[in-house]
Design an enzyme around this catalytic site. Structure first.
Site, PDB file in Angstrom:
ATOM      1  N   LYS A 211      43.880 -13.051  94.771  1.00  0.00           N
ATOM      2  CA  LYS A 211      43.769 -12.517  93.410  1.00  0.00           C
ATOM      3  C   LYS A 211      42.831 -13.361  92.526  1.00  0.00           C
ATOM      4  O   LYS A 211      42.208 -13.287  91.561  1.00  0.00           O
ATOM      5  CB  LYS A 211      44.757 -12.402  92.614  1.00  0.00           C
ATOM      6  CG  LYS A 211      46.050 -11.684  93.352  1.00  0.00           C
ATOM      7  CD  LYS A 211      47.360 -11.597  92.901  1.00  0.00           C
ATOM      8  CE  LYS A 211      48.354 -11.123  93.868  1.00  0.00           C
ATOM      9  NZ  LYS A 211      49.696 -11.368  93.318  1.00  0.00           N
ATOM     10  N   GLY A 212      42.645 -14.570  92.835  1.00  0.00           N
ATOM     11  CA  GLY A 212      41.986 -15.733  92.072  1.00  0.00           C
ATOM     12  C   GLY A 212      40.698 -15.721  91.487  1.00  0.00           C
ATOM     13  O   GLY A 212      40.437 -16.036  90.572  1.00  0.00           O
TER      14      GLY A 212
ATOM     15  N   GLU B 204      33.971 -16.793  95.323  1.00  0.00           N
ATOM     16  CA  GLU B 204      35.197 -17.668  95.502  1.00  0.00           C
ATOM     17  C   GLU B 204      35.357 -18.104  94.382  1.00  0.00           C
ATOM     18  O   GLU B 204      34.570 -18.761  93.675  1.00  0.00           O
ATOM     19  CB  GLU B 204      35.165 -18.589  96.803  1.00  0.00           C
ATOM     20  CG  GLU B 204      35.694 -18.237  98.061  1.00  0.00           C
ATOM     21  CD  GLU B 204      37.071 -18.023  98.073  1.00  0.00           C
ATOM     22  OE1 GLU B 204      37.637 -17.969  96.795  1.00  0.00           O
ATOM     23  OE2 GLU B 204      37.510 -18.057  99.187  1.00  0.00           O
ATOM     24  N   ASP B 205      36.957 -18.441  93.786  1.00  0.00           N
ATOM     25  CA  ASP B 205      37.199 -18.920  92.836  1.00  0.00           C
ATOM     26  C   ASP B 205      36.997 -20.514  93.141  1.00  0.00           C
ATOM     27  O   ASP B 205      36.381 -21.519  92.063  1.00  0.00           O
ATOM     28  CB  ASP B 205      38.735 -18.746  92.154  1.00  0.00           C
ATOM     29  CG  ASP B 205      39.455 -18.692  93.648  1.00  0.00           C
ATOM     30  OD1 ASP B 205      39.120 -18.826  94.400  1.00  0.00           O
ATOM     31  OD2 ASP B 205      40.656 -18.392  93.334  1.00  0.00           O
TER      32      ASP B 205
ATOM     33  N   ASP C  91      38.708 -25.511  98.493  1.00  0.00           N
ATOM     34  CA  ASP C  91      39.654 -26.777  98.642  1.00  0.00           C
ATOM     35  C   ASP C  91      39.201 -27.211 100.020  1.00  0.00           C
ATOM     36  O   ASP C  91      38.296 -28.108 100.305  1.00  0.00           O
ATOM     37  CB  ASP C  91      40.702 -26.361  98.403  1.00  0.00           C
ATOM     38  CG  ASP C  91      41.765 -27.666  98.408  1.00  0.00           C
ATOM     39  OD1 ASP C  91      41.247 -28.680  98.426  1.00  0.00           O
ATOM     40  OD2 ASP C  91      43.023 -27.531  97.999  1.00  0.00           O
TER      41      ASP C  91
ATOM     42  N   LYS D 113      36.253 -28.295  95.184  1.00  0.00           N
ATOM     43  CA  LYS D 113      37.266 -29.678  95.407  1.00  0.00           C
ATOM     44  C   LYS D 113      36.510 -30.339  96.583  1.00  0.00           C
ATOM     45  O   LYS D 113      37.443 -30.374  97.630  1.00  0.00           O
ATOM     46  CB  LYS D 113      38.542 -29.267  95.594  1.00  0.00           C
ATOM     47  CG  LYS D 113      39.322 -29.249  94.237  1.00  0.00           C
ATOM     48  CD  LYS D 113      40.812 -29.193  95.001  1.00  0.00           C
ATOM     49  CE  LYS D 113      41.864 -28.590  94.016  1.00  0.00           C
ATOM     50  NZ  LYS D 113      43.069 -28.387  94.344  1.00  0.00           N
TER      51      LYS D 113
ATOM     52  N   ARG E 165      46.937 -16.917  85.219  1.00  0.00           N
ATOM     53  CA  ARG E 165      45.562 -16.623  85.616  1.00  0.00           C
ATOM     54  C   ARG E 165      44.904 -16.081  84.487  1.00  0.00           C
ATOM     55  O   ARG E 165      43.435 -15.841  84.667  1.00  0.00           O
ATOM     56  CB  ARG E 165      45.663 -15.167  86.442  1.00  0.00           C
ATOM     57  CG  ARG E 165      46.223 -15.612  87.901  1.00  0.00           C
ATOM     58  CD  ARG E 165      46.272 -14.560  88.858  1.00  0.00           C
ATOM     59  NE  ARG E 165      46.975 -14.383  89.984  1.00  0.00           N
ATOM     60  CZ  ARG E 165      46.864 -15.193  91.079  1.00  0.00           C
ATOM     61  NH1 ARG E 165      45.578 -15.807  91.307  1.00  0.00           N
ATOM     62  NH2 ARG E 165      47.621 -15.546  92.035  1.00  0.00           N
TER      63      ARG E 165
HETATM   64  P1  5GP Z   1      41.186 -23.647 100.808  1.00  0.00           P
HETATM   65  O1  5GP Z   1      41.332 -22.715 101.995  1.00  0.00           O
HETATM   66  O2  5GP Z   1      39.879 -23.851 100.651  1.00  0.00           O
HETATM   67  O3  5GP Z   1      42.026 -24.644 100.949  1.00  0.00           O
HETATM   68  O4  5GP Z   1      41.755 -22.873  99.484  1.00  0.00           O
HETATM   69  C1  5GP Z   1      41.200 -21.817  98.970  1.00  0.00           C
HETATM   70  C2  5GP Z   1      42.586 -21.151  98.263  1.00  0.00           C
HETATM   71  O5  5GP Z   1      43.429 -21.998  97.869  1.00  0.00           O
HETATM   72  C3  5GP Z   1      41.874 -20.729  96.909  1.00  0.00           C
HETATM   73  O6  5GP Z   1      41.055 -19.360  96.919  1.00  0.00           O
HETATM   74  C4  5GP Z   1      43.038 -20.670  95.890  1.00  0.00           C
HETATM   75  O7  5GP Z   1      43.526 -19.422  96.114  1.00  0.00           O
HETATM   76  C5  5GP Z   1      44.105 -21.771  96.464  1.00  0.00           C
HETATM   77  N1  5GP Z   1      43.611 -23.124  95.647  1.00  0.00           N
HETATM   78  C6  5GP Z   1      42.932 -24.260  96.192  1.00  0.00           C
HETATM   79  N2  5GP Z   1      43.095 -25.270  95.292  1.00  0.00           N
HETATM   80  C7  5GP Z   1      43.862 -24.798  94.207  1.00  0.00           C
HETATM   81  C8  5GP Z   1      44.098 -25.194  92.838  1.00  0.00           C
HETATM   82  O8  5GP Z   1      43.819 -26.230  92.314  1.00  0.00           O
HETATM   83  N3  5GP Z   1      44.761 -24.399  91.928  1.00  0.00           N
HETATM   84  C9  5GP Z   1      45.004 -23.161  92.380  1.00  0.00           C
HETATM   85  N4  5GP Z   1      45.828 -22.479  91.642  1.00  0.00           N
HETATM   86  N5  5GP Z   1      44.811 -22.763  93.666  1.00  0.00           N
HETATM   87  C10 5GP Z   1      44.166 -23.521  94.630  1.00  0.00           C
END
Ligand code: 5GP
Length: 185
Positions: A43-44, A99-100, A103, A131, A165
């Site tokens: 949802k982000g 994408e929001d 990470d 990040k 959110r």
């Molecule tokens: P990744 O697969 O790149 O590790 O993570 C992507 C998803 O993890 C993002 O779309 C988000 O939903 C969640 N996420 C990653 N870092 C954060 C953060 O600092 N805060 C929040 N609320 N969600 C995060």
């Protein structure tokens, strides 16, 4: 709004909106004469997609996917599972994943591989937050908003246990709240 778990504001509303405008200008320039299918991961990314789309000067359509991610914790499981697939075919379409935050890159890597296999005319990524310090797999980000530190951030679409959110700025959680959100091992 009173936010007890907030440590400090990382990006305020005007900084975010200015960046969204810059990203929209770059996307509009690159896709001139084309139609773009915006794909957001629920949802982000919904808030970012809504703001970005309203500033784009090219025709757009929306589609959404839902994948399993953090659930109610602040740690990535590394497991990506489709909870909701796209409604429409993307074959021959110019696709922009909105994408929001990126990470570890695991979610995006999975999506890119999946969507590439469906033969879009083009496939790019627009991510508001990067990040870089959290990266486990390499992913391309064609349109990048902000590089941010490797801390848990909330607001502007991103949640803490499904809350906040709707907050128009981005904030960093207090360390004790970050720890409280982590899964018990
Ligand atoms: P990744 O697969 O790149 O590790 O993570 C992507 C998803 O993890 C993002 O779309 C988000 O939903 C969640 N996420 C990653 N870092 C954060 C953060 O600092 N805060 C929040 N609320 N969600 C995060």
């Amino acid at each position: 709004m009173h936010i007890p778990e907030m440590d400090r504001i990382l990006l305020d509303e005007s900084e975010i909106q200015a960046k969204v405008g810059e990203l929209a200008a770059a996307v509009s320039r690159d896709y001139r004469g084309k139609e773009v299918r915006l794909i957001a991961v629920l949802k982000g990314a919904v808030i970012f997609m809504a703001d970005l789309a309203r500033r784009l000067e090219v025709p757009v359509s929306f589609d959404f996917m839902a994948v399993s991610s953090y659930g109610h914790s602040t740690q990535s499981s590394g497991v990506v599972r489709i909870l909701k697939d796209l409604d429409e075919s993307i074959e021959g379409r110019h696709v922009l994943i909105v994408e929001d935050i990126v990470d570890t890159g695991l979610t995006l890597r999975y999506l890119l591989d999946l969507l590439e296999g469906r033969r879009p005319a083009s496939l790019r990524v627009c991510a508001l937050l990067d990040k870089v310090g959290g990266r486990k797999v390499a992913v391309p980000i064609h349109y990048r908003g902000f590089e941010i530190p490797n801390q848990f951030v909330v607001g502007y679409g991103l949640d803490y246990m499904e809350r906040y959110r709707n907050v128009p700025f981005l904030f960093i959680m207090k360390p004790e709240a970050q720890a409280a959100g982590k899964p018990a091992v």
